[in-house]
Design a protein around this motif. Structure first.
Motif, PDB file in Angstrom:
ATOM      1  N   ASP A  48       0.723  -1.075   0.045  1.00 41.89           N
ATOM      2  CA  ASP A  48      -0.039  -0.287  -0.438  1.00 41.89           C
ATOM      3  C   ASP A  48       1.129   1.647  -0.321  1.00 41.89           C
ATOM      4  OD1 ASP A  48      -2.087   1.967   0.250  1.00 41.89           O
ATOM      5  OD2 ASP A  48      -2.487   1.056   2.132  1.00 41.89           O
TER       6      ASP A  48
ATOM      7  N   ASP B  33      -5.559   6.198  -0.658  1.00 45.70           N
ATOM      8  CA  ASP B  33      -4.871   4.967   0.496  1.00 45.70           C
ATOM      9  C   ASP B  33      -6.029   4.791   0.962  1.00 45.70           C
ATOM     10  OD1 ASP B  33      -3.553   4.543   1.622  1.00 45.70           O
ATOM     11  OD2 ASP B  33      -2.654   6.707   2.689  1.00 45.70           O
ATOM     12  N   ALA B  34      -7.127   5.567   0.931  1.00 44.81           N
ATOM     13  CA  ALA B  34      -8.288   4.960   1.774  1.00 44.81           C
ATOM     14  C   ALA B  34      -8.633   3.354   0.151  1.00 44.81           C
ATOM     15  CB  ALA B  34      -9.879   5.482   2.902  1.00 44.81           C
ATOM     16  N   GLU B  35      -7.678   2.420   0.362  1.00 43.65           N
ATOM     17  CA  GLU B  35      -8.279   1.853  -0.475  1.00 43.65           C
ATOM     18  C   GLU B  35      -8.456  -0.049  -0.409  1.00 43.65           C
ATOM     19  OE1 GLU B  35      -5.665   1.873   0.754  1.00 43.65           O
ATOM     20  OE2 GLU B  35      -4.729  -0.277   1.266  1.00 43.65           O
TER      21      GLU B  35
ATOM     22  N   LYS C 150       1.791   7.500  -0.061  1.00 40.90           N
ATOM     23  CA  LYS C 150       1.947   7.868   1.314  1.00 40.90           C
ATOM     24  C   LYS C 150       3.459   8.662   1.860  1.00 40.90           C
ATOM     25  CE  LYS C 150      -0.301   4.004   3.557  1.00 40.90           C
ATOM     26  NZ  LYS C 150      -1.263   4.368   4.739  1.00 40.90           N
TER      27      LYS C 150
END
Ligand code: BES
Ligand code: ZN
Ligand code: ZN
Length: 489
Positions: free
Chosen positions: A265, A342-344, A272
């Protein structure tokens, strides 16, 4: 796995490398077998060993113990405060010491307490040794053999051993699964990506006679897994979804386990920062737990049908990545506005949970390294749980308490559901505020489970930032043991 023998002997004749002797503080040391208590008493009198919880004293060639080269005293603290988790952990610390010394034949004197069930104490202490017995050297250049115990002899000093011996296979299966999760989560994302992870699942499934189906990109497109595909489209490694089935005869219940398997991620285009990415090879821990738990359940012939779904993707930035602002038509038909790539994890899970909800199972449990906020709330030794079925949630919390894999409930606060409203689509993938991020993620997932009995575990406890008790630094391997506690029941 070492051979394990549990006998009612007192350890006097043990002649292996090291005998682990757990000791209570205060006057309770008199409950040790005579052969050992002389030594323990002398050490306590002559040194400042107080048998405080987790205090360790290794003694070479101890008097009065015939053959063991070493005796490792480990403190259990005050007997009135003792719990099975403390015993498991204190014994685990002593066992880690032995392991690092390269000692292979280990004896363990099961402590005797007035307040706890003897069988449970024997089981917890044995489990502490086995959980500690882990080293991962696959990525060391010289490929050294990992340090491992060869034999573990548990002595109960006269107490009945039948129940502990009967329970041993479940303990061993749970420990093996824990170690499998540690290995998978330690493996760098350059080696473990959706395709290789799926192959690993096929291999383990074959060993344990689980039915295994791998959906590749084409099958995912045909199956309507558009959110899974969107998350994975920025990576050169194509996504996979794995479906595992364990179907014992006469099963009365059916459980679906769903795991987030983000093999790396990076955050995607909502990238990130460097330090936040360091451990993100472990973002597939939920899927690893599903795989390892199913292998263990099959091994011990758990009396319940289990379907496992693993959502395997890599989240990368690229010219082909999904973007903030994109709207996804999830498998359920609900549309989702992506405001942060990023909220995957919740996007991957949304398709899988919807699939799970079509299976008509009794319970759905998903496991996911879903939010950093869970770590902020609970630290790295407690997992968060939320769900639609309070009984299920409580049973899992209890299983966490039984196994020392702690779980704490957070509320699915209805008021916060509004934070996921999107002006454009049916919902958006982030709340837009920092507070309560674990809860809003849970509320997002709830949108896709229909009316099912469902619980969601946000795995804050999956990575140990330092070595402690039976846990090495890195992936803790938590998950399979508490799930097994529930599934076997
Ligand atoms: N995999 C992370 C969650 C995570 C972060 C787990 C750190 C363990 C340690 C997840 O995909 C993520 O990035 N979540 C975001 C959500 C946010 C964008 C709403 C997070 O927690 O910051
Ligand atoms: Zn993320
Ligand atoms: Zn993630």
């Amino acid at each position: 796995m070492p051979t394990v023998d549990i006998s009612s002997a007192n350890g006097k004749d043990f002649s292996g490398d090291a005998l682990i002797v757990p000791v209570f503080s205060g006057r309770e040391r008199h409950r040790l077998p005579l052969s050992v208590s002389k030594v323990a008493r002398a050490v306590m009198d002559e040194s400042d060993f107080k048998a405080d919880y987790q205090e360790l004293v290794p003694l070479h060639h101890p008097n009065g113990v015939k053959g063991a080269r070493w005796m490792v005293l480990v403190g259990l603290g005050d007997e009135e405060q003792v719990t099975l988790n403390k015993i498991r952990k204190a014994v685990g610390s002593a066992a880690r010491h032995c392991l690092k010394k390269g000692w292979k034949d280990i004896g363990l004197l099961a402590p005797s307490t007035v307040s706890l069930d003897h069988d449970a104490v024997q089981i917890a202490a044995t489990e502490g040794v086995l959980l500690a017995d882990y080293e991962f050297t696959a990525f060391k250049g010289a490929k050294p053999e990992p340090k491992k115990f060869r034999n573990v002899e548990v002595f109960t000093n006269g107490d009945d051993t039948r129940k502990a011996r009967r329970h041993l296979p479940v303990i061993q299966a749970g420990v093996a699964a824990c170690h499998k999760v540690r290995e998978l989560a330690s493996t760098p994302a350059g080696h473990l990506y959706p395709e290789t992870f799926a192959a690993e699942a096929q291999k383990l499934a074959k060993q344990h006679k689980l039915h295994c189906e791998v959906l590749d990109e084409k099958a995912l497109a045909e199956g309507g897994f558009r959110s899974v595909l969107a998350v994975g489209q920025g990576s050169s490694k194509a996504p996979r979804v794995v479906k595992l089935d364990y179907k014992p005869k006469d099963a009365k219940r059916h459980v679906v386990l769903v795991g987030k398997g983000v093999c790396f991620d990076s955050g995607g285009l909502s990238l990130k920062d460097a330090s936040s990415m360091e451990t993100m090879k472990d973002d597939m821990t939920g899927a690893a737990i599903v795989l390892a738990t199913m292998a263990a359940a099959a091994q011990v012939e758990a009396p319940v049908r289990i379907t496992g779904l693993m959502g395997l993707v890599e989240n990368m930035p690229d010219g082909n990545s999904y973007r903030p602002g994109d709207v996804l038509h999830s498998r359920s038909g609900k549309t989702v506005e992506v405001l942060n790539t990023d909220a995957e994890g919740r996007l991957v899970l949304s398709d899988l949970l919807h699939w799970a909800s079509e299976m008509g199972a009794d319970h759905i449990v998903n496991l996911a390294t879903l939010t950093g906020a869970a770590l902020i709330a609970l630290g790295d030794s407690v997992n968060a749980i939320m769900g639609t079925d309070q009984k299920l949630v409580e049973r899992l919390i209890q299983a966490g308490g039984d196994t020392g894999e702690h779980i704490w409930q957070l509320p699915l606060v209805e008021e916060y559901r509004d934070l996921l409203k999107s002006p454009l689509a049916d919902l958006k993938n982030i709340s837009g505020i920092r507070w309560g991020g674990t809860i809003t993620a849970g509320l997002f997932l709830r949108e896709f489970v229909g009316g099912a009995s469902w619980a969601h575990v946000d795995l804050a406890g999956c990575w140990s930032s330092k070595e402690r008790d039976y846990r090495p630094f890195g992936p803790s391997g938590e998950g399979p043991r508490f799930l097994l506690d529930w599934l076997v029941d």
